[in-house]
Design an enzyme around this catalytic site. Sequence first.
Site, PDB file in Angstrom:
ATOM      1  N   ASP A 215      45.999  12.837   3.423  1.00 19.18           N
ATOM      2  CA  ASP A 215      45.100  11.979   2.674  1.00 19.18           C
ATOM      3  C   ASP A 215      44.604  10.925   3.654  1.00 19.18           C
ATOM      4  OD1 ASP A 215      43.619  10.777   0.692  1.00 19.18           O
ATOM      5  OD2 ASP A 215      45.258  10.700  -0.755  1.00 19.18           O
ATOM      6  N   TRP A 216      43.499  10.311   3.327  1.00 20.03           N
ATOM      7  CA  TRP A 216      42.833   9.428   4.285  1.00 20.03           C
ATOM      8  C   TRP A 216      43.687   8.185   4.570  1.00 20.03           C
ATOM      9  CZ3 TRP A 216      40.782  13.688   3.971  1.00 20.03           C
ATOM     10  CH2 TRP A 216      39.561  14.041   4.541  1.00 20.03           C
TER      11      TRP A 216
END
Length: 756
Positions: free
Chosen positions: A226-227
Amino acid sequence: MTPAHLTTEEKAALTTGSGWWRTAALPRAGVPGLRFSDGPHGLRVQSDEQADHLGIAVSAPATCFPPAVTLASTWDTELARRVGDALARECLAHGVHVLLGPGANIKRSPLCGRNFEYFSEDPLLSGALGAAWVEGLQARGVDASVKHFAANNQETNRMSVSADVDPRTLREVYLPAFRRVVTEARPWTVMCAYNGVNGVPASQNRWLLTDVLRDEWGFEGVVVSDWGAVLDRALALEAGLDLEMPSSSGAGPTRVVEAVSSGTLDEEALDRSVARVAELARKAAAHTRAGVGFDAAAHHELAREVAARGAVLLRNDGDLLPLDASAPQRLAIVGEFARTPRYQGEGSSRVTPTRLDDALSAIAAAAPDAHVAYAPGFPVDDPSADADALREEAALAAAAADVALVFLGLPPSFEAEGFDREHIELPVEQTRLLDAVVAVNPRTVVVLANGSVVRLSGWIDRVPAVLEGWLLGQAGGTATADLLFGRANPSGRLAETIPLRLADTPAYLTWPGENGHSVYGEGLFVGYRHYDAREPEVSFPFGHGLSYTTFSYARLRVHGDAAGLRVTVSVRNTGSRAGHEVVQVYVAAPGSRVRRPVRELKGFASVRLAPGETRDVTVSIPRADLAYFDTATEAWLVEGLDHRIDVGASSRDIRLSATVSVEGDPHTVPLDAGSTVAEWLAHPVGGPAVAALLGRARQAMGAAYPAEGSPRHRMMAGLRLGQLAALPIVPIGQDDVRELVESVRSEAGTGGGGSS
């Protein structure tokens, strides 16, 4: 070109983003760059100069389909597959290779601020819809990225909290949706979560990313972060995280090069990730086509169809709905959401729609002979507005109408990515408005717009008709008019239970955790599993939904074989309108050796029937879906029991039941001196041996031996066999125990176990 021909610096660069939405290209190695986009109910395509993961910066217009909360209520895998196909067409038109979705996390609590992005409280329904969505997307060569792996069930402290989940609950509730998507739809990427799982960050959790995902489930694609989820790039690589996103401005690659140089990171781990990323990039690039477009009008119509299919008619006393569009009637449309629709959630999934329908305009167009009066009724996130004046205006309009259509729901400030809700109430100015309208017009219809359940118990008994619209996407206004006037027949079914109050929910006492840990103390009993076990009254059960027609069930037949169960039931449309029925098949295992839910959804089917039509509906249940996860042996086991098959229209509306005998798997339980006397006695091989040993002790002690069922005898059953030999309770020695353990191992031939 293989990883062996690349420098360590080049390898490290390939495993980290080169920007917010892109990966690095390496032309000399024949590795193109990848372009990502947020999803999952529409594209959020941004320029490289204006990029974020909060839904703040501008994005290109794209179809905003109804979010997962609404798509799930269709219970229709083919519809999910069609949405995936449409999204793929838009990805190809925008040059997007990887669409971030679907969200396969379970709705542990209605308070989760991101529930609108997830399908259901049930893992089978979540997994089936997620797999179909992925199949539709990837059939056109666009990569799905199923997320957020795993146990990402709250927004509070989502970057740091540890989801502390016992092994069986993790295996049976929080992982199965991911497993189904991975094993059936074969997504090209899986996105790790921000949170930790049992104390280990998901981004560097080798058990999750390698042992389970790859070794057990056979995943062959790329694990992407995930970012901003990566804490230590070297540890993440070692655990099995292939691609760090977005760019870490050089920090990640530098850390990897240093770790390889120092010997703390095996270069083979880096090479594996490089090979996976390169394969993904080449595969995705092979489907890229210049000048590809998509039919925005057709996609808008698909969004309208999904919205109409996903809205759930909760209540319709006196058949107030559908309204007659041709009648010269007075309609009062009340509520700001009729004019300014709440059609999607806030955060990284926020889409700029290609167009936007509102219910006010759609209702007026659908009923040209009606006199339509409109009043906004309440403010939306505007503390300076005069709520009293708005309410009085709405009451006057309702009093003069034949029917009042009241649009209520949650404003953006109440639910969004990044924070959780504090309660499940509608805003107080809305409930006061509803009180005022119902007081002057009992013929009131409520249309709700919300991404997760709201409490209905304070007012629903005074309102004859309630349509739960969830978040209906860009075509939701027209779809609402379709439903209100009967152009579409409601067919949505609840994918999550609506409780009477927050205090009744499964995670109420442990949500959202403390000191960095969220303890999943409710265990397996999430959603309807909790409500059906404890039997509290609910507003509406899992699977509930009304129609403008009625359905009957008959002739339940169950056939079992080595492959599993095949359940067939005859369903008849007993009403006067064509409509969809969702046949739900639940399975129970009474007499199980472990605690299990009262019933669990194991299959479903959506069938459309004409008035008077009868059709046989068959649902197949694979044998593996009958198993529970045995923590003693760390294996999935099917029990040899009579299983009850419940077929119905909700988890509490069971129409027919049958019993089928299922042959069990061999059940091997390790035994040693640390096992209790009770465990030994229950064992098919060890039981007779221990009983014989205790029989000799009984003969030696005579009347002094603890009487059957006495407190002393019950206490003795709870002692470890080695303890029993060490204490002056019965004349059994350690030599007796060693001899017993060796004899059982020898007879069972399983290293200390047996079969049952």
